[in-house]
Design an enzyme around this catalytic site. Structure first.
Site, PDB file in Angstrom:
ATOM      1  CG  ASP A  26      37.646  57.976  88.845  1.00 54.69           C
ATOM      2  OD1 ASP A  26      38.055  57.469  89.732  1.00 54.69           O
ATOM      3  OD2 ASP A  26      37.775  57.866  87.564  1.00 54.69           O
ATOM      4  NE  ARG A  47      33.282  66.140  79.644  1.00 51.86           N
ATOM      5  CZ  ARG A  47      32.691  65.134  79.529  1.00 51.86           C
ATOM      6  NH1 ARG A  47      31.265  65.362  78.767  1.00 51.86           N
ATOM      7  NH2 ARG A  47      32.792  63.967  79.575  1.00 51.86           N
ATOM      8  CG  ASP A  58      35.752  64.735  78.268  1.00 51.25           C
ATOM      9  OD1 ASP A  58      35.673  65.220  77.307  1.00 51.25           O
ATOM     10  OD2 ASP A  58      35.642  63.450  78.253  1.00 51.25           O
ATOM     11  CB  SER A  77      35.592  54.650  80.020  1.00 55.48           C
ATOM     12  OG  SER A  77      35.174  55.876  80.022  1.00 55.48           O
TER      13      SER A  77
END
Ligand code: ARG
Length: 404
Positions: free
Chosen positions: A14, A94, A123, A174
């Site tokens: 991605d 994050r 996220d 994932s």
């Protein structure tokens, strides 16, 4: 001059497509920023992949110490477990990534920050709320949220533009990993009734045959030693994770309430985090005054919620951390953990140079230092309110029982 954007780059499908797409579709120059938070991988390869995908610049940042000191330490001080179970693995990495995105945006004269998150997860919230808190003037670009390509179409895009990515069409899970643990989503896990297949686990793959012990030393709430040997935090987390994971300890399988309102089935393995939180909260039992500890427990849940919700850089999270930090002044000592093959962990001992446990007060032996006579009046006054209430009502538990 072209406008610039700084992208949080993982090296995956991605974000690689995002590099190319933002150039081609939005006319932006992309600075790719890959942040090492302990996920492993070849960062030189990731760097060249970003350049090959069309980035004008690719930066690699080792943020492991920063993640440990600035995010894991406060989270551990708060024994932070979202919904009582999840040690905030992704939620802690994050904000450290955001910090670097903003710094790189300043350095490279970028007016925007980009991420590769979809619209369904937490996220995106953490990236965007974090960025707005640190740099209210920066714009946000979320290509994956707007391009509307399926996974197949994204792979097709990468192939068409010859982007150097390793595509496995049957990649089923994932995964997000850092030094605090590993999150696994998708595939068969999307059915909450299906047990997670053994293949999803790496950190907690059982490999130890016999029970063993670990002694974790804390200094003002921060883990500083393992079995008496001083160790830096990043190495200590890795060593505790390796040891606790070897018996299969550290798995979490839960249905979790995301910030965006979706319930999702999440599987985690977080042996280091869960072992350290178990040890740390136990040491607090020995070293924190009762009222302080009880209030702290009430606030821990709120702390975890804020961190989970992407509110790390917020006045409330910071104020709660100040409170937590104050409480940690006395959380010094050592905790003995016993690890049991099959995934068990027991706290079997604890000690501190400044314990609140006082043998002379606690013992049931006759030679104690407790003033027994004080108890009678204390207990009578403690119960005076309910005694008065019961007498005035003309009822009581005794009558209740008699009627049955
Ligand atoms: N549900 C977890 C969280 O919100 C894990 C997220 C994993 N992230 C990912 N991009 N796979 O913290």
């Amino acid at each position: 001059m072209k406008r610039r954007v700084v992208l949080a780059y993982s090296g995956g499908l991605d974000t690689s497509v995002a590099v190319h797409w933002m150039g081609a579709e939005l006319g932006l120059e992309v600075v790719a920023v890959a942040v090492d938070v302990g996920q492993g991988g070849d960062f030189e390869a990731i760097r060249s992949r970003a350049i090959a995908a069309g980035a004008v610049e690719a930066v690699v940042i080792d943020a492991r110490d920063e993640l440990a000191m600035d995010f894991v330490v406060p989270a551990l001080a708060a024994n932070a477990l979202y919904e009582g179970r999840y040690p905030l693995v992704s939620a802690l990495s994050r904000p450290v990534i955001v910090r670097h995105l903003v710094a790189e945006a300043r350095k490279h004269g970028a007016g925007a920050v980009a991420h590769g998150c979809t619209g369904k997860g937490n996220d995106q919230v953490r990236f965007e709320v974090g960025t707005r808190a640190l740099a209210p003037d920066l714009e946000i670009v979320a290509p994956v949220r707007v391009w509307g390509m399926t996974r197949e179409e994204t792979i097709g895009y990468a192939e068409k533009h010859e982007l150097p990515i390793t595509i496995s069409r049957d990649r089923i899970y994932s995964i997000d990993e850092n030094l605090w643990g590993r999150a696994i989503e998708c595939g068969v896990l999307e059915d909450p009734w299906q047990a997670p297949p053994a293949e999803v686990f790496t950190l907690t793959r059982p490999r130890a045959a016999d029970p063993f012990e670990l002694a974790i030393g804390f200094e003002e709430g921060v883990p500083v030693s393992l079995d008496g040997e001083p160790l830096g935090l990043v190495d200590l987390i890795a060593a505790v994770g390796e040891a606790a994971g070897s018996v299969g300890f550290g798995r979490i399988d839960m249905v979790e309430g995301r910030r965006v309102g979706i319930k999702s089935r999440e599987v985690y393995e977080s042996p280091a985090a869960l072992a350290l939180i178990a040890a740390h909260s136990d040491l607090e039992g020995l070293t924190l005054e009762r009222e302080l500890m009880h209030e702290k427990i009430r606030l821990e849940h709120r702390f975890a919620e804020l961190a989970y919700d992407g509110m790390w850089f917020s006045p409330l999270r910071e104020a709660l951390s100040s409170f937590m930090e104050t409480t940690q002044r006395h959380v010094t000592g050592e905790v003995r953990l016993r690890l049991l093959p099959g995934g068990g962990l027991e706290v079997v001992g604890r000690r501190s140079p400044r314990p609140l446990y006082d043998y002379g007060l606690a013992t049931y032996d006759s030679a104690d230092s407790f003033r027994h006579a004080d108890a009678e009046g204390f207990v009578r006054l403690f119960g005076l309110g309910v005694q008065t209430w019961a007498a005035k009502q003309g009822i009581g538990l005794v009558d209740d029982l008699a009627e049955r």
